[in-house]
Design an enzyme around this catalytic site. Structure first.
Site, short mmCIF file in Angstrom:
data_model
loop_
_atom_site.label_atom_id
_atom_site.label_comp_id
_atom_site.label_asym_id
_atom_site.label_seq_id
_atom_site.Cartn_x
_atom_site.Cartn_y
_atom_site.Cartn_z
N GLU A 64 20.83 -13.46 12.22
CA GLU A 64 19.86 -13.74 12.92
C GLU A 64 20.52 -15.24 13.97
O GLU A 64 21.98 -15.57 13.03
CB GLU A 64 18.18 -14.90 12.04
CG GLU A 64 18.49 -15.44 11.43
CD GLU A 64 17.18 -16.28 10.65
OE1 GLU A 64 16.14 -15.46 10.65
OE2 GLU A 64 17.66 -17.39 10.24
N HIS A 85 13.68 -21.55 10.07
CA HIS A 85 14.88 -21.74 8.81
C HIS A 85 15.38 -22.56 9.57
O HIS A 85 16.08 -22.54 10.58
CB HIS A 85 15.81 -20.37 9.49
CG HIS A 85 14.38 -19.08 8.60
ND1 HIS A 85 15.41 -18.14 8.67
CD2 HIS A 85 14.28 -19.05 8.04
CE1 HIS A 85 14.07 -17.03 8.20
NE2 HIS A 85 13.39 -17.66 7.57
#
Lengths: 380, 290
Positions: free
Chosen positions: B211, B249
């Site tokens: 990611e 995150h």
């Protein structure tokens, strides 16, 4: 958490680093008064949590209170890269002999702390690194051992601090390193760090980011949180414990569980021709109340023309998610399509709850792609 | 063979008496994982679902022969828990806890990597490791896994379950799935896992799920070019993420022009990795290789 320049400088003062005398002003009158106290020459600087304000006209040096008034007026009217300027910092002029670049940051790739020093102060450091890499001195610092004297000497040489000010320079760098570790920052940048005509070393600018995960150990930093406008979607989300909410500029509301899955859902909506209105991760183990709040938050904003709920149940139970969706539909009037994709733990039970609700605006789907396509179709 | 965990993995759960610890320990045991002990200081002598609780990791290891620790303690105590397990030379430490301060992790990582530690840390902020049909240490739902030839490594949690589920529903199983975690500093990275998958005779294809943020995917690409002979399929989340915004995150943030999904996908494609644009496409690319 990114701090404004003057907030960063408050920390600099607390850790004993010299900064110019300054006052924060929220209107041109206050700016003129500050200039009267600090002048004649003052800098009027936009306070925004984003770089590039100089190029955007957000910094002006003036020599009269009247000019400070008009400079503040024009700067306070600016919006710099989507950040409206709400305050300006008025600072006393400084007699600059030399300018350097200094930063300490978390080097993710090397999993250590990294000090970056350059004698080319006041410049875009990435541009300096690209053009003249030999003028950017990078010094990794062991998180267990801390800053050593040989490293300090190397950093001071990198900064180009003249011999007669090395002592002051060393003191400043030590204090900045202490601030970085004690305040648990992920970035402390001073550009420029200047040596004055008197040989003093002072921080002319500040860029400080604090590790969000460490804020529980620093309750006094709560005052530095971006206030936002009281009615902004972000602050409402934060009040309800939906702290991951990020506003985006599209028209499809997104709710999911797990950061990676939600990021992936945004991409998928884009791939099938739509634009997401937000990022919202309800996290692991979200219950009906969390889901209901999340859905109502997006509906209340009014920008969304459809909502896509994408859940892969691990510890999250799809039956509770479904109940939350149905609760929200009962609590507020819903005129836009709510597309729901449930997979994983208790997905079948969740689906039957959705089907029983029989709401005309509720559209259960089987896969992520079907969900994205259905939501995009609804906005057309 | 799987990587990191197998049938002989004996798990001590740090924080077993907490709500999360108890819930996930029961799920692990239900899957067939050998959950042999729990640790909660001050609660030694108790039992949770017939698993004995000890006051310290040291006592748990000497009492039960535990060889893996999984951590469910709150973020403020996670560093202590990791270091305690490392001090008892537990070979594998999996930290599920989210929100561990990054300066703590910088010190812990340095300590473990430079101090001659016998322990491998996975996480923090990770879903753990599952060797389908054999052992499940962490919070990955066992229902999405099936045994097979795909080694899967990911920075994400639910996105990983999504891709495992798509693979499983196409009849493609996994040798091991490793969730390395979404934080800026984690104990085990893509390269550690790629190294192990390359050596693992059971793994025939590797799937890498990355990611936005950091440079780990770019580093993985450089490593794959010189060191991985097995085919690699990748997925990168965050093509549409705006710069400067943290997407859930702690590590998922595009900083200026750095850490973009486009740059990561390009780096991987340049070394022959097939990159899918959505989870289903990833599963399709893997299916084409089997």
């Amino acid at each position: 958490m990114d701090l404004l320049e003057y907030q960063g400088k408050e920390l600099f003062r607390r850790w004993g680093l010299a900064v110019p005398e300054g006052q924060v002003a929220g209107n041109p009158e206050a700016a003129a008064m500050a200039a009267r106290a600090l002048g004649p020459v003052v800098a009027v600087k936009a306070q925004v949590r984003i770089g590039g304000r100089g190029k955007a006209g957000g910094v002006k040096v003036v020599s009269t209170p009247e000019d400070a008034h008009s400079a503040a007026e024009s700067i306070l009217a600016l919006t710099i890269k989507d950040h409206p300027v709400r305050e300006v910092l008025i600072e006393a002029g400084v007699d600059i002999a030399s300018e350097s670049y200094f930063s300490i940051l978390l080097d993710r790739a090397a999993r250590t702390h990294l000090v970056i020093a350059s004698a080319r102060g006041g410049m875009d450091i990435e541009a300096v690194a690209a053009e003249t890499p030999e003028q950017v001195v990078r010094t990794p610092v062991d998180p267990l051992m801390g800053l050593q004297n040989f490293q300090l000497a190397r950093i001071l040489t990198g900064l180009g601090i003249p011999k007669e000010s090395r002592k002051q320079g060393a003191d400043a760098v030590r204090r900045l390193y202490r601030l970085y570790t004690e305040a648990e920052a992920t970035l402390v940048e001073v550009n420029p760090l200047v040596v004055t005509g008197d040989g003093e070393v002072i921080a002319l600018d500040s860029k400080v980011s604090i590790d969000d995960s460490a804020l529980f150990r620093h309750p006094d930093f709560a005052a530095y949180a971006a206030p936002g406008t009281p009615d902004s979607q972000e602050s409402k989300a934060a009040e309800q414990g939906l702290s991951t909410f990020v506003k985006l500029d599209g028209d499809i509301g997104i709710i999911g569980n797990g950061a990676g899955l939600v990021i992936s859902t945004l991409d998928l909506v884009d791939l099938v021709g739509g634009r997401a209105a937000n990022f919202l991760d309800v996290g692991g183990g979200a219950d009906a109340e969390v889901l209901s709040n999340a859905l109502q938050l997006i509906l209340a904003d009014g920008r969304a023309k459809a909502v896509l709920v994408n859940i892969f149940g691990g510890i999250t139970r799809c039956d509770l998610v479904a109940k939350g969706v149905v609760d929200a539909l009962g609590a507020v009037e819903v005129r836009i399509p709510i597309v729901v994709r449930l997979a994983g733990t208790n997905a079948e039970a969740g689906l039957s709850i959705l089907n029983q609700a029989g709401h005309p605006m509720l559209f259960p789907v089987g896969t992520m792609i079907q969900g994205a396509e259905k939501a995009v179709e609804a906005t057309r | 063979m799987a990587i990191f965990v197998d049938r002989d993995t004996r798990v001590v759960v740090q924080g077993l008496t907490g709500e999360q610890g108890r819930f996930h320990a029961a799920r692990m045991a239900e899957y067939g994982t050998r959950v042999v002990a729990g640790v909660t200081p001050g609660k030694g002598g108790q039992q949770v679902d017939k698993v004995p609780v000890f006051d310290s990791v040291e006592e748990a290891v000497s009492g039960t022969g535990a060889n893996a620790a999984v951590i469910f303690v709150p973020a403020a105590h996670a560093t202590d828990a990791i270091l305690e397990a490392a001090a008892s030379a537990v070979p594998l430490i999996i930290c599920v806890t989210e929100g561990v301060p990054v300066h703590d992790m910088a010190r812990v990582y340095t300590h473990l990597s430079c101090g001659g530690s016998a322990s491998r840390l996975i996480g923090p902020n990770c879903p753990g490791v599952i060797a389908p049909g054999r052992s499940n240490v962490g919070i990955i739902p066992g229902s999405v896994a099936s045994p097979g030839p795909v080694g899967l490594v990911s920075r994400s949690g639910t996105l990983t379950y999504q891709i495992m589920d798509e693979l499983t529903s196409m009849g493609i199983g996994q040798s091991t799935t490793v969730g390395i975690g979404g934080d800026p500093i984690v104990g085990t990275d893509f390269i550690d896992c790629l190294t192990r998958f390359e050596q693992d005779p059971e793994t025939e294809i590797v799937v890498l799920i990355g990611e936005i943020g950091g440079e780990d995917e770019e580093k993985a690409a450089a490593f794959i070019a010189g060191n991985v002979s097995k085919p690699v399929v990748a997925y990168i989340a965050g093509f549409t993420a705006p710069p400067g915004k943290r997407m859930g995150h702690a590590g998922a943030i595009v900083s200026g022009s750095r850490g973009t999904a486009a740059a990561k996908a390009a780096a991987l494609e340049a070394v022959g990795v097939r990159v899918g644009r959505n989870p289903s496409e990833v599963a399709g690319l893997v299916a084409a290789l089997t």
